[in-house]
Design an enzyme around this catalytic site. Sequence first.
Site, PDB file in Angstrom:
ATOM      1  N   HIS A  14       5.398   5.392   2.774  1.00 17.19           N
ATOM      2  CA  HIS A  14       4.653   6.497   2.162  1.00 17.19           C
ATOM      3  C   HIS A  14       3.137   6.322   2.239  1.00 17.19           C
ATOM      4  O   HIS A  14       2.390   7.241   1.899  1.00 17.19           O
ATOM      5  CB  HIS A  14       5.111   6.747   0.714  1.00 17.19           C
ATOM      6  CG  HIS A  14       4.624   5.746  -0.285  1.00 17.19           C
ATOM      7  ND1 HIS A  14       5.123   4.468  -0.380  1.00 17.19           N
ATOM      8  CD2 HIS A  14       3.674   5.842  -1.260  1.00 17.19           C
ATOM      9  CE1 HIS A  14       4.522   3.818  -1.368  1.00 17.19           C
ATOM     10  NE2 HIS A  14       3.640   4.640  -1.909  1.00 17.19           N
ATOM     11  N   HIS A  15       2.678   5.158   2.712  1.00 19.19           N
ATOM     12  CA  HIS A  15       1.239   4.977   2.942  1.00 19.19           C
ATOM     13  C   HIS A  15       0.903   4.939   4.433  1.00 19.19           C
ATOM     14  O   HIS A  15      -0.244   4.663   4.794  1.00 19.19           O
ATOM     15  CB  HIS A  15       0.734   3.712   2.255  1.00 19.19           C
ATOM     16  CG  HIS A  15       0.517   3.884   0.782  1.00 19.19           C
ATOM     17  ND1 HIS A  15      -0.438   4.732   0.260  1.00 19.19           N
ATOM     18  CD2 HIS A  15       1.156   3.340  -0.280  1.00 19.19           C
ATOM     19  CE1 HIS A  15      -0.389   4.685  -1.067  1.00 19.19           C
ATOM     20  NE2 HIS A  15       0.581   3.855  -1.427  1.00 19.19           N
ATOM     21  N   LYS A  50       4.257  -1.940  -7.211  1.00 18.59           N
ATOM     22  CA  LYS A  50       3.030  -2.138  -7.997  1.00 18.59           C
ATOM     23  C   LYS A  50       3.230  -3.055  -9.198  1.00 18.59           C
ATOM     24  O   LYS A  50       2.250  -3.539  -9.777  1.00 18.59           O
ATOM     25  CB  LYS A  50       2.481  -0.781  -8.468  1.00 18.59           C
ATOM     26  CG  LYS A  50       1.802   0.010  -7.354  1.00 18.59           C
ATOM     27  CD  LYS A  50       1.191   1.305  -7.881  1.00 18.59           C
ATOM     28  CE  LYS A  50       0.457   2.053  -6.775  1.00 18.59           C
ATOM     29  NZ  LYS A  50      -0.124   3.325  -7.256  1.00 18.59           N
ATOM     30  N   HIS A  81       1.570  -3.869  -2.403  1.00 19.45           N
ATOM     31  CA  HIS A  81       2.626  -3.292  -3.240  1.00 19.45           C
ATOM     32  C   HIS A  81       3.734  -2.668  -2.389  1.00 19.45           C
ATOM     33  O   HIS A  81       4.884  -2.597  -2.823  1.00 19.45           O
ATOM     34  CB  HIS A  81       2.045  -2.267  -4.226  1.00 19.45           C
ATOM     35  CG  HIS A  81       1.799  -0.906  -3.655  1.00 19.45           C
ATOM     36  ND1 HIS A  81       0.631  -0.571  -2.986  1.00 19.45           N
ATOM     37  CD2 HIS A  81       2.559   0.231  -3.641  1.00 19.45           C
ATOM     38  CE1 HIS A  81       0.678   0.687  -2.610  1.00 19.45           C
ATOM     39  NE2 HIS A  81       1.839   1.207  -2.997  1.00 19.45           N
ATOM     40  N   HIS A 128       8.923   4.983  -5.141  1.00 19.80           N
ATOM     41  CA  HIS A 128       7.928   4.840  -4.072  1.00 19.80           C
ATOM     42  C   HIS A 128       6.860   3.789  -4.378  1.00 19.80           C
ATOM     43  O   HIS A 128       6.365   3.123  -3.480  1.00 19.80           O
ATOM     44  CB  HIS A 128       7.281   6.191  -3.735  1.00 19.80           C
ATOM     45  CG  HIS A 128       6.479   6.788  -4.838  1.00 19.80           C
ATOM     46  ND1 HIS A 128       7.061   7.480  -5.885  1.00 19.80           N
ATOM     47  CD2 HIS A 128       5.136   6.816  -5.079  1.00 19.80           C
ATOM     48  CE1 HIS A 128       6.120   7.912  -6.701  1.00 19.80           C
ATOM     49  NE2 HIS A 128       4.943   7.516  -6.244  1.00 19.80           N
ATOM     50  N   ASP A 129       6.496   3.619  -5.647  1.00 15.95           N
ATOM     51  CA  ASP A 129       5.445   2.649  -6.001  1.00 15.95           C
ATOM     52  C   ASP A 129       5.984   1.478  -6.814  1.00 15.95           C
ATOM     53  O   ASP A 129       5.218   0.824  -7.535  1.00 15.95           O
ATOM     54  CB  ASP A 129       4.320   3.348  -6.778  1.00 15.95           C
ATOM     55  CG  ASP A 129       3.270   3.952  -5.862  1.00 15.95           C
ATOM     56  OD1 ASP A 129       3.179   3.510  -4.691  1.00 15.95           O
ATOM     57  OD2 ASP A 129       2.543   4.858  -6.302  1.00 15.95           O
TER      58      ASP A 129
END
Length: 362
Positions: free
Chosen positions: A270-271, A213, A238, A209-210
């Site tokens: 997801h954000h 980054k 990101h 998910h990240d």
Amino acid sequence: MKILIVDDSATDRMIIESMLEDYHTLTASDGLEAMQLIETTPDIDLMILDLNMPNMDGFQVIQSLKNNPKYSSIRIIILTNFDEIDNEVKGLKLGAVDYIRKPLNIESLRIRIDIHLKLKEVQKKVERDNERLDSMVLKKTKELIATRDITIHALVGLLEIRNIESHNHTIRTQKIMKMLCEHLKKKKEYKDILTDHYIKELVTTTPLHDIGKVGIPDNILLKPGKLTTEEYEIMKNHVNYGVKALENDLYDDEHIPSFIKTAIEIVGAHHEKYDGTGYPLGLVGESIPLPGRLMAIIDVYDALMSERVYKPAYGFSYTIEYIKKESGKHFDPKIVEGFLEIKDEILEISKRYVQELVKEEA
């Protein structure tokens, strides 16, 4: 090739057996004896079956074989009297592949037997080829799964090397995703969506998910204080970095692997926020892909419960109250409802893997 001859006439059995002396033959005088032979000799290829017999007639034999899938490969030629057309039709409907009438025409019977044994040999060859193909497909599938998992672990490893995320964050979010999905699938609105296969994809791709980054500079990513407006705008990139890392020009939308689609939806959404105030697209409500709506609440929960470079860990009560307050704003209310129903089980995951992290560091 094994042939079973079933007839209550000893003369007919002897005639057929002598005609087939170049084959491995077995004989039975009625249906009961035939079924006993089949039980002890499961690799019979062809049965020549009289319909009119005492104890257990030919129709009953065909029906018994039909009811047992392990005998479905036995080809049956039925023997009927000259005037038994109705019996011929009934036998064929039950599953016989051919018939021959009495008195026996030996030459005709031999030709038919040879034809059906050749067909059986072709059938066996197809089955062997299918087994080899299934084995090859299974091997390739396992290789693809291994490649996928290695790739995911490698990508997540980049986050861990840069101290962006801990190994336990990955474990916690995966276990919470699995627990939440398994709980939601019990509800009417999710039972047809959250299949076992889809849940496995969601759990497998959760750690990504990240992943974007890794493209954010350390002075922003690891900044101990609050980000400036400009820094926050850079941090938001990101999401797009992560999506681009997963997209591949070799695939069009129709042929992209399903787990890549799921990963892209987790990374890209997801954000997003349920009320439309999230990023990068400002999607609203259920226009946000389900993987993004699930990941949003899991990611925020774990972030609030965990110590980060820019904040301390908050307590469980505070975190749950925050999630309740953000229902319908940040989070999908239906998912919040399911999350709260298993909040105590989720807390156990948090406790367990925080303790393990402390042990590893001790």
